[in-house]
Enzyme design. Structure first.
Site, PDB file in Angstrom:
ATOM      1  CG  HIS A  38       6.977  -2.021   2.117  1.00 60.94           C
ATOM      2  ND1 HIS A  38       6.906  -0.879   2.879  1.00 60.94           N
ATOM      3  CD2 HIS A  38       5.753  -2.596   2.183  1.00 60.94           C
ATOM      4  CE1 HIS A  38       5.678  -0.767   3.381  1.00 60.94           C
ATOM      5  NE2 HIS A  38       4.961  -1.793   2.981  1.00 60.94           N
ATOM      6  CD  GLN A  66      -1.954  -8.840   4.432  1.00 64.78           C
ATOM      7  OE1 GLN A  66      -2.789  -7.954   4.526  1.00 64.78           O
ATOM      8  NE2 GLN A  66      -0.689  -8.579   4.154  1.00 64.78           N
ATOM      9  CG  MET A 100      -1.879  -1.203   1.168  1.00 67.16           C
ATOM     10  SD  MET A 100      -3.381  -0.974   2.114  1.00 67.16           S
ATOM     11  CE  MET A 100      -2.720  -0.747   3.737  1.00 67.16           C
ATOM     12  CE  LYS A 128       4.053  -4.581  11.479  1.00 66.25           C
ATOM     13  NZ  LYS A 128       2.751  -4.267  10.952  1.00 66.25           N
TER      14      LYS A 128
HETATM   15  P1  AMP Z   1       1.519  -3.026   3.416  1.00 68.73           P
HETATM   16  O1  AMP Z   1       2.062  -1.963   2.526  1.00 68.73           O
HETATM   17  O2  AMP Z   1       1.466  -2.647   4.851  1.00 68.73           O
HETATM   18  O3  AMP Z   1       0.237  -3.620   2.890  1.00 68.73           O
HETATM   19  O4  AMP Z   1       2.574  -4.206   3.372  1.00 68.73           O
HETATM   20  C1  AMP Z   1       2.965  -4.792   2.152  1.00 68.73           C
HETATM   21  C2  AMP Z   1       3.769  -6.037   2.443  1.00 68.73           C
HETATM   22  O5  AMP Z   1       4.928  -5.687   3.208  1.00 68.73           O
HETATM   23  C3  AMP Z   1       2.992  -7.062   3.276  1.00 68.73           C
HETATM   24  O6  AMP Z   1       3.281  -8.365   2.784  1.00 68.73           O
HETATM   25  C4  AMP Z   1       3.557  -6.860   4.654  1.00 68.73           C
HETATM   26  O7  AMP Z   1       3.459  -8.008   5.477  1.00 68.73           O
HETATM   27  C5  AMP Z   1       4.999  -6.534   4.347  1.00 68.73           C
HETATM   28  N1  AMP Z   1       5.625  -5.828   5.464  1.00 68.73           N
HETATM   29  C6  AMP Z   1       5.155  -4.748   6.126  1.00 68.73           C
HETATM   30  N2  AMP Z   1       5.971  -4.429   7.152  1.00 68.73           N
HETATM   31  C7  AMP Z   1       6.979  -5.338   7.146  1.00 68.73           C
HETATM   32  C8  AMP Z   1       8.123  -5.550   7.951  1.00 68.73           C
HETATM   33  N3  AMP Z   1       8.418  -4.768   8.981  1.00 68.73           N
HETATM   34  N4  AMP Z   1       8.947  -6.587   7.640  1.00 68.73           N
HETATM   35  C9  AMP Z   1       8.656  -7.407   6.590  1.00 68.73           C
HETATM   36  N5  AMP Z   1       7.592  -7.254   5.784  1.00 68.73           N
HETATM   37  C10 AMP Z   1       6.754  -6.237   6.061  1.00 68.73           C
END
Ligand code: AMP
Length: 283
Positions: free
Chosen positions: A37, A155, A30, A151
């Site tokens: 990321h 999900q 997102m 994280k």
């Molecule tokens: P989001 O933009 O929050 O939807 O996250 C996109 C992807 O990045 C998802 O698969 C999350 O689980 C992963 N993600 C977010 N934060 C972390 C983190 N601290 N370490 C590893 N992956 C992450």
């Protein structure tokens, strides 16, 4: 880096990449990208010749309009980070590109109760929104491998369930959580923490780590209660601290009966809601 906003041009590009024998990887996000990321992008680049990142702030998975509105959207910075991370393709669709007219009336995904605990209990409809956007994005991108972060543990269980429910031909790669030095999991929402709450929020990982040390030594109910207590005393407002089976998400009663066990928690610090988890056992 190639940037696409519409499905047709993205598909045209990816079809020709596939024809050249390239393996397609996919990291859905997102935006408001951070090192968590980018670790997914690096993992993708290791095994896939063509790596696709999507940035789409999915309105369907937000419960509160204010959370959706205040979600950070630093797009220029995101593009710079992705170029630096050697991402091949950025897909930045508008909502009507992701959800064509009529989409809603045709799709409701059976999440087999996986959406009823933890995050699902506190964010009704959230995982239906996640499953629907992932269903649609996977059909658009058609990746060979999908990379998601531990994280958001619940999900990942739900997306894997959806992949097997529909028999989607994609390999799921779970990537470890990237943390700050003091243990706080990186999250796009961290920028909204006040300096005081940023300090206090370290209690989340401390308590997850404590649970890892206490598993098998203390009763599970006591581990959960003292974590909830410590997070409250540390200045947070915990919503839950659960110890669940890593595959079914059912609450663990006897740790010896489970091959994979995960401690998951969500807590508010001011007006920012943070989630995190730690794998306590994996066989
Ligand atoms: P989001 O933009 O929050 O939807 O996250 C996109 C992807 O990045 C998802 O698969 C999350 O689980 C992963 N993600 C977010 N934060 C972390 C983190 N601290 N370490 C590893 N992956 C992450």
């Amino acid at each position: 880096m190639h940037v696409f906003r519409d499905v047709l041009s993205l598909r045209e590009f990816l079809d020709s990449e596939k024809e050249s024998g390239n393996r397609i990887g996919f990291v859905p996000t997102m935006g408001a990208l951070h090192a968590g990321h980018l670790a997914l992008v690096n993992a993708m680049n290791e095994t896939c010749e063509t790596g696709v990142v999507s940035i789409f702030v999915n309105p369907k998975q937000f419960n509160e309009a204010t959370d959706l509105e205040s979600y950070p959207r630093p797009i220029e910075e995101d593009i710079r980070k992705l170029v630096e991370a050697e991402c091949d393709v950025l897909f930045m669709p508008d909502a009507d590109e992701v959800y064509p007219k009529g989409f809603e009336s045709v799709l409701s995904i059976d999440l087999a109760g996986l959406d009823e605990t933890m995050e699902g209990e506190h964010r009704p409809g959230h995982f239906q929104g996640v499953a629907q956007v992932m269903f649609r994005l996977l059909h658009i991108v058609q990746p060979d491998s999908l990379f998601m972060g531990q994280k958001d543990f619940q999900q990942t269980v739900i997306v894997r369930h959806m992949i097997s429910l529909y028999g989607l031909p994609v390999e799921f790669e779970l990537c470890p959580t990237i943390r700050e030095e003091d243990g706080l999991a990186l999250s796009s929402r961290n920028v909204r923490l006040t300096p005081e709450n940023r300090e206090k929020a370290t209690i989340i990982y401390q308590q997850l780590d404590q649970a890892r040390q206490d598993l098998g030594r203390k009763p599970l109910a006591l581990i959960k209660d003292s974590a909830m207590d410590a997070i409250s005393k540390g200045g947070g407002e915990p919503e839950y601290f659960d110890i669940v089976d890593g595959d079914t998400l059912e609450t663990v009663e006897f740790s010896a009966h489970h091959e994979a066990i995960v401690a998951c928690t969500a807590a508010w610090f001011g007006d920012v809601r943070l989630i995190d988890n730690v794998i306590l056992k994996q066989e």
